[in-house]
Design an enzyme around this catalytic site. Structure first.
Site, PDB file in Angstrom:
ATOM      1  N   ARG A  12       0.844  -1.214   0.000  1.00 59.20           N
ATOM      2  CA  ARG A  12       0.000   0.000   0.000  1.00 59.20           C
ATOM      3  C   ARG A  12       0.874   1.256   0.000  1.00 59.20           C
ATOM      4  O   ARG A  12       0.934   1.985  -0.983  1.00 59.20           O
ATOM      5  CB  ARG A  12      -0.947  -0.042   1.222  1.00 59.20           C
ATOM      6  CG  ARG A  12      -2.052   1.003   1.185  1.00 59.20           C
ATOM      7  CD  ARG A  12      -1.643   2.379   1.664  1.00 59.20           C
ATOM      8  NE  ARG A  12      -1.038   2.393   2.987  1.00 59.20           N
ATOM      9  CZ  ARG A  12      -0.411   3.446   3.484  1.00 59.20           C
ATOM     10  NH1 ARG A  12      -0.301   4.557   2.794  1.00 59.20           N
ATOM     11  NH2 ARG A  12       0.137   3.396   4.692  1.00 59.20           N
ATOM     12  N   ASP A  13       1.614   1.475   1.097  1.00 60.45           N
ATOM     13  CA  ASP A  13       2.397   2.710   1.204  1.00 60.45           C
ATOM     14  C   ASP A  13       3.445   2.764   0.094  1.00 60.45           C
ATOM     15  O   ASP A  13       3.758   3.834  -0.437  1.00 60.45           O
ATOM     16  CB  ASP A  13       3.072   2.758   2.586  1.00 60.45           C
ATOM     17  CG  ASP A  13       3.505   4.154   2.990  1.00 60.45           C
ATOM     18  OD1 ASP A  13       3.694   5.006   2.105  1.00 60.45           O
ATOM     19  OD2 ASP A  13       3.675   4.395   4.190  1.00 60.45           O
ATOM     20  N   HIS A 204       6.086   4.291  12.537  1.00 62.87           N
ATOM     21  CA  HIS A 204       6.067   4.208  11.072  1.00 62.87           C
ATOM     22  C   HIS A 204       7.059   5.263  10.560  1.00 62.87           C
ATOM     23  O   HIS A 204       6.738   6.451  10.509  1.00 62.87           O
ATOM     24  CB  HIS A 204       4.628   4.505  10.625  1.00 62.87           C
ATOM     25  CG  HIS A 204       4.352   4.540   9.161  1.00 62.87           C
ATOM     26  ND1 HIS A 204       3.594   3.585   8.514  1.00 62.87           N
ATOM     27  CD2 HIS A 204       4.669   5.434   8.191  1.00 62.87           C
ATOM     28  CE1 HIS A 204       3.465   3.893   7.231  1.00 62.87           C
ATOM     29  NE2 HIS A 204       4.127   5.014   7.008  1.00 62.87           N
ATOM     30  N   HIS A 206       9.522   6.757   7.688  1.00 65.98           N
ATOM     31  CA  HIS A 206      10.074   6.822   6.333  1.00 65.98           C
ATOM     32  C   HIS A 206      11.570   7.129   6.477  1.00 65.98           C
ATOM     33  O   HIS A 206      11.990   7.777   7.426  1.00 65.98           O
ATOM     34  CB  HIS A 206       9.318   7.875   5.505  1.00 65.98           C
ATOM     35  CG  HIS A 206       7.958   7.377   5.094  1.00 65.98           C
ATOM     36  ND1 HIS A 206       7.693   6.877   3.847  1.00 65.98           N
ATOM     37  CD2 HIS A 206       6.810   7.244   5.800  1.00 65.98           C
ATOM     38  CE1 HIS A 206       6.432   6.487   3.788  1.00 65.98           C
ATOM     39  NE2 HIS A 206       5.863   6.694   4.968  1.00 65.98           N
ATOM     40  N   CYS A 237       4.411   9.065   0.148  1.00 65.22           N
ATOM     41  CA  CYS A 237       3.019   9.496   0.065  1.00 65.22           C
ATOM     42  C   CYS A 237       2.932  10.480  -1.088  1.00 65.22           C
ATOM     43  O   CYS A 237       3.703  11.431  -1.153  1.00 65.22           O
ATOM     44  CB  CYS A 237       2.589  10.156   1.375  1.00 65.22           C
ATOM     45  SG  CYS A 237       0.963  10.926   1.244  1.00 65.22           S
ATOM     46  N   ASN A 246       9.608   3.791   3.156  1.00 64.40           N
ATOM     47  CA  ASN A 246       9.674   3.427   4.573  1.00 64.40           C
ATOM     48  C   ASN A 246      10.983   2.707   4.846  1.00 64.40           C
ATOM     49  O   ASN A 246      11.665   2.269   3.926  1.00 64.40           O
ATOM     50  CB  ASN A 246       8.553   2.436   4.910  1.00 64.40           C
ATOM     51  CG  ASN A 246       7.195   3.056   4.818  1.00 64.40           C
ATOM     52  OD1 ASN A 246       6.678   3.245   3.732  1.00 64.40           O
ATOM     53  ND2 ASN A 246       6.625   3.390   5.942  1.00 64.40           N
TER      54      ASN A 246
HETATM   55  P1  HMG Z   1     -12.603  14.999  -1.968  1.00 61.22           P
HETATM   56  O1  HMG Z   1     -12.316  15.302  -3.382  1.00 61.22           O
HETATM   57  O2  HMG Z   1     -12.630  16.120  -0.989  1.00 61.22           O
HETATM   58  O3  HMG Z   1     -13.910  14.136  -1.719  1.00 61.22           O
HETATM   59  O4  HMG Z   1     -11.501  13.928  -1.509  1.00 61.22           O
HETATM   60  P2  HMG Z   1     -15.274  13.959  -2.445  1.00 61.22           P
HETATM   61  O5  HMG Z   1     -16.151  13.259  -1.466  1.00 61.22           O
HETATM   62  O6  HMG Z   1     -15.701  15.260  -3.033  1.00 61.22           O
HETATM   63  O7  HMG Z   1     -14.956  12.926  -3.633  1.00 61.22           O
HETATM   64  C1  HMG Z   1     -14.369  13.270  -4.855  1.00 61.22           C
HETATM   65  C2  HMG Z   1     -14.599  12.153  -5.838  1.00 61.22           C
HETATM   66  O8  HMG Z   1     -13.940  10.966  -5.387  1.00 61.22           O
HETATM   67  C3  HMG Z   1     -16.069  11.773  -5.982  1.00 61.22           C
HETATM   68  O9  HMG Z   1     -16.235  11.293  -7.295  1.00 61.22           O
HETATM   69  C4  HMG Z   1     -16.228  10.621  -5.027  1.00 61.22           C
HETATM   70  O10 HMG Z   1     -17.275   9.759  -5.381  1.00 61.22           O
HETATM   71  C5  HMG Z   1     -14.897   9.930  -5.140  1.00 61.22           C
HETATM   72  P3  HMG Z   1     -17.049  12.162  -8.396  1.00 61.22           P
HETATM   73  O11 HMG Z   1     -18.370  12.504  -7.759  1.00 61.22           O
HETATM   74  O12 HMG Z   1     -16.193  13.403  -8.616  1.00 61.22           O
HETATM   75  O13 HMG Z   1     -17.112  11.240  -9.572  1.00 61.22           O
HETATM   76  N1  HMG Z   1     -14.539   9.250  -3.900  1.00 61.22           N
HETATM   77  C6  HMG Z   1     -14.211   7.950  -3.822  1.00 61.22           C
HETATM   78  N2  HMG Z   1     -14.138   6.980  -4.751  1.00 61.22           N
HETATM   79  C7  HMG Z   1     -13.784   5.758  -4.323  1.00 61.22           C
HETATM   80  N3  HMG Z   1     -13.475   5.474  -3.030  1.00 61.22           N
HETATM   81  C8  HMG Z   1     -13.543   6.420  -2.078  1.00 61.22           C
HETATM   82  C9  HMG Z   1     -13.933   7.723  -2.467  1.00 61.22           C
HETATM   83  N4  HMG Z   1     -14.087   8.870  -1.785  1.00 61.22           N
HETATM   84  C10 HMG Z   1     -14.463   9.776  -2.673  1.00 61.22           C
HETATM   85  N5  HMG Z   1     -13.226   6.123  -0.823  1.00 61.22           N
HETATM   86  C11 HMG Z   1     -10.752  12.099  -0.149  1.00 61.22           C
HETATM   87  C12 HMG Z   1     -11.436  13.472  -0.178  1.00 61.22           C
HETATM   88  C13 HMG Z   1     -10.426  11.786   1.289  1.00 61.22           C
HETATM   89  C14 HMG Z   1     -11.727  11.064  -0.721  1.00 61.22           C
HETATM   90  C15 HMG Z   1      -9.476  12.165  -1.026  1.00 61.22           C
HETATM   91  O14 HMG Z   1      -8.718  13.266  -0.625  1.00 61.22           O
HETATM   92  C16 HMG Z   1      -8.610  10.928  -0.904  1.00 61.22           C
HETATM   93  O15 HMG Z   1      -9.014   9.849  -1.329  1.00 61.22           O
HETATM   94  N6  HMG Z   1      -7.389  11.080  -0.348  1.00 61.22           N
HETATM   95  C17 HMG Z   1      -6.497   9.952  -0.146  1.00 61.22           C
HETATM   96  C18 HMG Z   1      -5.057  10.370  -0.300  1.00 61.22           C
HETATM   97  C19 HMG Z   1      -4.162   9.182  -0.025  1.00 61.22           C
HETATM   98  O16 HMG Z   1      -4.521   8.036  -0.234  1.00 61.22           O
HETATM   99  N7  HMG Z   1      -2.927   9.461   0.475  1.00 61.22           N
HETATM  100  C20 HMG Z   1      -1.987   8.422   0.799  1.00 61.22           C
HETATM  101  C21 HMG Z   1      -2.359   7.627   2.004  1.00 61.22           C
HETATM  102  S1  HMG Z   1      -1.934   8.413   3.554  1.00 61.22           S
HETATM  103  C22 HMG Z   1      -0.251   8.009   3.765  1.00 61.22           C
HETATM  104  O17 HMG Z   1       0.367   7.496   2.883  1.00 61.22           O
HETATM  105  C23 HMG Z   1       0.381   8.255   5.110  1.00 61.22           C
HETATM  106  C24 HMG Z   1       0.597   6.954   5.918  1.00 61.22           C
HETATM  107  O18 HMG Z   1       1.420   6.032   5.226  1.00 61.22           O
HETATM  108  C25 HMG Z   1       1.250   7.268   7.265  1.00 61.22           C
HETATM  109  C26 HMG Z   1       2.501   8.149   7.149  1.00 61.22           C
HETATM  110  O19 HMG Z   1       3.431   7.825   6.415  1.00 61.22           O
HETATM  111  O20 HMG Z   1       2.472   9.184   7.821  1.00 61.22           O
HETATM  112  C27 HMG Z   1      -0.741   6.264   6.210  1.00 61.22           C
HETATM  113 MG    MG Z   2       3.634   6.173   5.152  1.00 63.37          MG
END
Ligand code: HMG
Ligand code: MG
Length: 294
Positions: A12-13, A204, A206, A237, A246
């Site tokens: 995933r990450d 966690h 990186h 990310c 990581n």
């Molecule tokens: P948004 O644009 O504010 O939300 O995004 P929205 O509700 O307006 O949705 C926009 C569009 O996405 C819509 O589609 C929704 O239906 C669709 P449209 O109407 O335009 O056709 N949608 C989805 N589709 C499928 N599955 C869903 C979903 N949600 C909305 N779940 C949102 C807000 C949170 C959804 C967006 O910003 C997002 O998905 N962000 C994720 C970013 C991400 O994955 N980042 C990496 C992971 S975090 C990380 O890596 C850190 C970690 O490793 C720890 C560390 O290292 O610190 C965990």
């Molecule tokens: Mg991470």
């Protein structure tokens, strides 16, 4: 023997940050190889918006195609109720929610500030618990933020406590952009552990600046026994400028073995898996062990 629980996050990450699209069958093979190498918890994918992270658009296919090994947990990341529903339909057995201790980072990553993210997460946690799904909660930017710079310990503790009180079994503290050093990591962990029991905390790191193993060592000394890592050092990310992978799981297992700590992992099989995945991505493993001559 002292035991450390490893949470493998490479599928995933790691793969969320690859420019080239990795086909679902390769992702599935990666996860199955990791399970066969003895990893007890393998984060399989994320059900985030494919508009935001196209690399994870195949989440349903990956989870459905997986031959699950008994005793292994396959958590998936979910950002909202839509993600939880998709994950549940695809047969997820564990889920992870995520936010950050930084408003600036959250705005870039999930399009809302800390307060709004916690409001969004609350019903996700409630419904996951009602469906009997165990939960982990991630807090990003615990040692610094790519957009706001310094992150206050008060915010790290406050967000960790909020996730724990809402029902996350485990809180994973993320140094998302690898800016931490051991003394800062230790102080941060101590502050959180005053409010959340150490048995419920994971770390966690990186490895952006080569500090991840040193930071983990400091946290192990503080008593943490759950550590996230990414095979072949995959990761980053897409919304954290400059974030690289990581800590490599291979390098971490090597260190833990040297410290007499049990992980249940077959190191040779893990190194081989890291080399295999790196060859699929057309590069050398980012782990040190993957580069050691055979
Ligand atoms: P948004 O644009 O504010 O939300 O995004 P929205 O509700 O307006 O949705 C926009 C569009 O996405 C819509 O589609 C929704 O239906 C669709 P449209 O109407 O335009 O056709 N949608 C989805 N589709 C499928 N599955 C869903 C979903 N949600 C909305 N779940 C949102 C807000 C949170 C959804 C967006 O910003 C997002 O998905 N962000 C994720 C970013 C991400 O994955 N980042 C990496 C992971 S975090 C990380 O890596 C850190 C970690 O490793 C720890 C560390 O290292 O610190 C965990
Ligand atoms: Mg991470």
């Amino acid at each position: 023997m002292d035991r450390v629980r490893l949470v493998e996050v490479g599928a995933r990450d790691g793969l969320q940050n690859e420019a080239a699209r990795v086909p679902a069958p390769v992702k599935i093979e990666l996860i199955e190889r990791l399970a066969n190498a003895g990893l007890p918890v393998i984060e399989a994918t994320s059900f985030v918006s494919p508009k935001w992270v196209p690399q994870m658009a195949d989440a349903t296919e990956v989870l459905a195609g997986l031959k699950r090994k008994p005793g292994v947990a396959y958590p998936v990341l979910v950002p909202n109720l839509q993600g939880l529903e998709r994950a549940h339909r695809a047969g997820a057995d564990h889920v992870a929610v995520f936010t950050a201790a930084s408003d600036a980072f959250n705005r870039k990553n999930i399009n809302c500030d800390i307060a709004a993210s916690l409001q969004r997460i609350r019903p996700v946690i409630e419904q996951a618990l009602a469906a009997g799904l165990p939960l982990r909660g991630y807090v990003s930017c615990v040692l610094g933020c790519p957009y706001q710079g310094e992150v206050s310990l008060t915010d790290v503790v406050r967000v960790s406590v909020a996730l724990a009180e809402m029902g996350c079994e485990e809180i994973s503290l993320g140094d998302t952009i690898g800016v931490g050093t051991p003394s800062k990591a230790r102080a941060m962990l101590r502050a959180v552990a005053e409010a959340v029991p150490m048995q419920r905390i994971a770390v966690h790191f990186h490895d952006t600046r080569g500090q991840a193993l040193a930071n983990i060592y400091a946290c192990l000394e503080e008593g943490v026994r759950s550590v996230d890592a990414s095979v072949a050092g995959l990761g980053g990310c897409p919304y954290a400028r400059g974030a690289t992978g990581n800590v490599a799981t291979e390098d971490l297992v090597y260190m833990l073995q040297g410290m007499g700590m049990e992980t249940g992992v077959d190191l040779d099989a893990l190194v081989e898996t890291g080399r295999w995945m790196s060859s699929k991505l057309g590069r050398e493993p980012a782990s040190k062990l993957g580069k050691v001559k055979r």
